[in-house]
Design a protein around this motif. Structure first.
Motif, mmCIF file in Angstrom:
data_model
loop_
_atom_site.group_PDB
_atom_site.id
_atom_site.type_symbol
_atom_site.label_atom_id
_atom_site.label_comp_id
_atom_site.label_asym_id
_atom_site.label_seq_id
_atom_site.Cartn_x
_atom_site.Cartn_y
_atom_site.Cartn_z
ATOM 1 N N MET A 10 -9.245 -54.779 -33.953
ATOM 2 C CA MET A 10 -9.783 -54.585 -35.289
ATOM 3 C C MET A 10 -8.679 -54.490 -36.351
ATOM 4 S SD MET A 10 -12.703 -51.984 -36.650
ATOM 5 C CE MET A 10 -11.731 -50.551 -37.051
ATOM 6 N N THR A 11 -7.620 -53.772 -36.084
ATOM 7 C CA THR A 11 -6.528 -53.665 -37.049
ATOM 8 C C THR A 11 -5.925 -55.033 -37.322
ATOM 9 O OG1 THR A 11 -6.042 -51.411 -36.368
ATOM 10 C CG2 THR A 11 -4.305 -52.577 -37.535
ATOM 11 N N ASP A 12 -5.702 -55.807 -36.267
ATOM 12 C CA ASP A 12 -5.183 -57.167 -36.451
ATOM 13 C C ASP A 12 -6.143 -58.008 -37.283
ATOM 14 O OD1 ASP A 12 -2.974 -56.505 -34.906
ATOM 15 O OD2 ASP A 12 -3.857 -57.291 -33.060
ATOM 16 N N TYR A 13 -7.446 -57.828 -37.039
ATOM 17 C CA TYR A 13 -8.460 -58.558 -37.792
ATOM 18 C C TYR A 13 -8.359 -58.230 -39.280
ATOM 19 C CZ TYR A 13 -13.151 -59.742 -39.522
ATOM 20 O OH TYR A 13 -14.202 -60.236 -40.242
ATOM 21 N N PHE A 14 -8.278 -56.945 -39.617
ATOM 22 C CA PHE A 14 -8.185 -56.551 -41.022
ATOM 23 C C PHE A 14 -6.862 -56.962 -41.653
ATOM 24 C CE2 PHE A 14 -11.805 -53.733 -40.197
ATOM 25 C CZ PHE A 14 -12.561 -54.028 -41.321
ATOM 26 N N ASP A 15 -5.816 -57.057 -40.843
ATOM 27 C CA ASP A 15 -4.509 -57.471 -41.349
ATOM 28 C C ASP A 15 -4.324 -58.984 -41.332
ATOM 29 O OD1 ASP A 15 -3.820 -54.833 -41.782
ATOM 30 O OD2 ASP A 15 -2.721 -54.631 -39.900
ATOM 31 N N ASP A 19 -5.223 -65.301 -34.427
ATOM 32 C CA ASP A 19 -5.215 -66.765 -34.487
ATOM 33 C C ASP A 19 -6.645 -67.278 -34.668
ATOM 34 O OD1 ASP A 19 -6.496 -66.931 -31.900
ATOM 35 O OD2 ASP A 19 -4.539 -66.762 -30.941
ATOM 36 N N ALA A 20 -6.772 -68.551 -34.946
ATOM 37 C CA ALA A 20 -8.066 -69.161 -35.265
ATOM 38 C C ALA A 20 -9.070 -68.999 -34.129
ATOM 39 C CB ALA A 20 -7.877 -70.634 -35.610
ATOM 40 N N GLU A 21 -8.616 -69.148 -32.896
ATOM 41 C CA GLU A 21 -9.519 -69.035 -31.746
ATOM 42 C C GLU A 21 -10.077 -67.617 -31.635
ATOM 43 O OE1 GLU A 21 -9.272 -69.313 -26.914
ATOM 44 O OE2 GLU A 21 -7.944 -70.604 -28.079
ATOM 45 N N LEU A 22 -9.208 -66.625 -31.755
ATOM 46 C CA LEU A 22 -9.650 -65.238 -31.681
ATOM 47 C C LEU A 22 -10.548 -64.891 -32.859
ATOM 48 C CD1 LEU A 22 -9.655 -62.509 -30.287
ATOM 49 C CD2 LEU A 22 -7.510 -61.989 -31.460
ATOM 50 N N LEU A 23 -10.242 -65.413 -34.020
ATOM 51 C CA LEU A 23 -11.069 -65.171 -35.197
ATOM 52 C C LEU A 23 -12.491 -65.674 -34.976
ATOM 53 C CD1 LEU A 23 -11.335 -64.135 -38.077
ATOM 54 C CD2 LEU A 23 -10.488 -66.365 -38.872
ATOM 55 N N GLU A 24 -12.624 -66.813 -34.359
ATOM 56 C CA GLU A 24 -13.960 -67.348 -34.043
ATOM 57 C C GLU A 24 -14.693 -66.446 -33.054
ATOM 58 O OE1 GLU A 24 -15.787 -69.733 -35.508
ATOM 59 O OE2 GLU A 24 -14.098 -69.726 -36.905
ATOM 60 N N GLU A 25 -13.976 -65.926 -32.057
ATOM 61 C CA GLU A 25 -14.590 -64.999 -31.088
ATOM 62 C C GLU A 25 -15.055 -63.732 -31.796
ATOM 63 O OE1 GLU A 25 -12.443 -64.151 -27.439
ATOM 64 O OE2 GLU A 25 -11.396 -66.074 -27.636
ATOM 65 N N ILE A 26 -14.228 -63.229 -32.685
ATOM 66 C CA ILE A 26 -14.579 -62.017 -33.428
ATOM 67 C C ILE A 26 -15.797 -62.275 -34.305
ATOM 68 C CG2 ILE A 26 -13.839 -60.478 -35.288
ATOM 69 C CD1 ILE A 26 -10.983 -60.630 -34.051
ATOM 70 N N ARG A 27 -15.797 -63.372 -35.027
ATOM 71 C CA ARG A 27 -16.940 -63.703 -35.894
ATOM 72 C C ARG A 27 -18.226 -63.851 -35.092
ATOM 73 N NH1 ARG A 27 -13.876 -67.914 -39.967
ATOM 74 N NH2 ARG A 27 -12.987 -66.306 -41.312
ATOM 75 N N ALA A 28 -18.133 -64.466 -33.930
ATOM 76 C CA ALA A 28 -19.311 -64.625 -33.071
ATOM 77 C C ALA A 28 -19.806 -63.257 -32.610
ATOM 78 C CB ALA A 28 -18.983 -65.519 -31.874
ATOM 79 N N HIS A 29 -18.869 -62.388 -32.233
ATOM 80 C CA HIS A 29 -19.258 -61.051 -31.787
ATOM 81 C C HIS A 29 -19.932 -60.286 -32.922
ATOM 82 C CE1 HIS A 29 -19.231 -57.285 -29.623
ATOM 83 N NE2 HIS A 29 -18.656 -56.705 -30.687
ATOM 84 N N LEU A 30 -19.338 -60.331 -34.124
ATOM 85 C CA LEU A 30 -19.898 -59.613 -35.256
ATOM 86 C C LEU A 30 -21.280 -60.138 -35.636
ATOM 87 C CD1 LEU A 30 -16.742 -59.189 -37.522
ATOM 88 C CD2 LEU A 30 -17.856 -57.450 -36.094
#
Length: 78
Positions: A10-15, A19-30
């Motif tokens: 989460m901290t990395d997400y807010f900062d 990377d693009a792949e992880l961002l997509e995983e996070i967006r899908a989870h959210l």
């Protein structure tokens, strides 16, 4: 991605340090997890209040209620 995985990043997400792949995983989870979405929204609001240096005045009653609730949840006496 699980909630635990998200919380670990989460901290990395807010900062913006994912990377693009992880961002997509996070967006899908959210998109699927109301609990994490609420956490993100609440955290964003808290960050914005802090950045704007907004001061909120609480009544004595509200302040005492908040302190009592926190102390109770921490198992402490007030």
């Amino acid at each position: 991605m699980t909630c635990t995985d998200f919380l670990a990043r989460m901290t990395d997400y807010f900062d913006n340090e994912v990377d693009a792949e992880l961002l997509e995983e996070i967006r899908a989870h959210l998109a699927e997890c109301d609990h994490c979405e609420i956490l993100v929204n609440t955290t964003r609001q808290t960050i914005q209040i802090y950045r704007d240096h907004q001061v909120y005045e609480f009544s004595t009653e509200m302040r005492e209620h908040t302190i009592s609730s926190i102390m109770h949840r921490c198992g402490l006496r007030h």
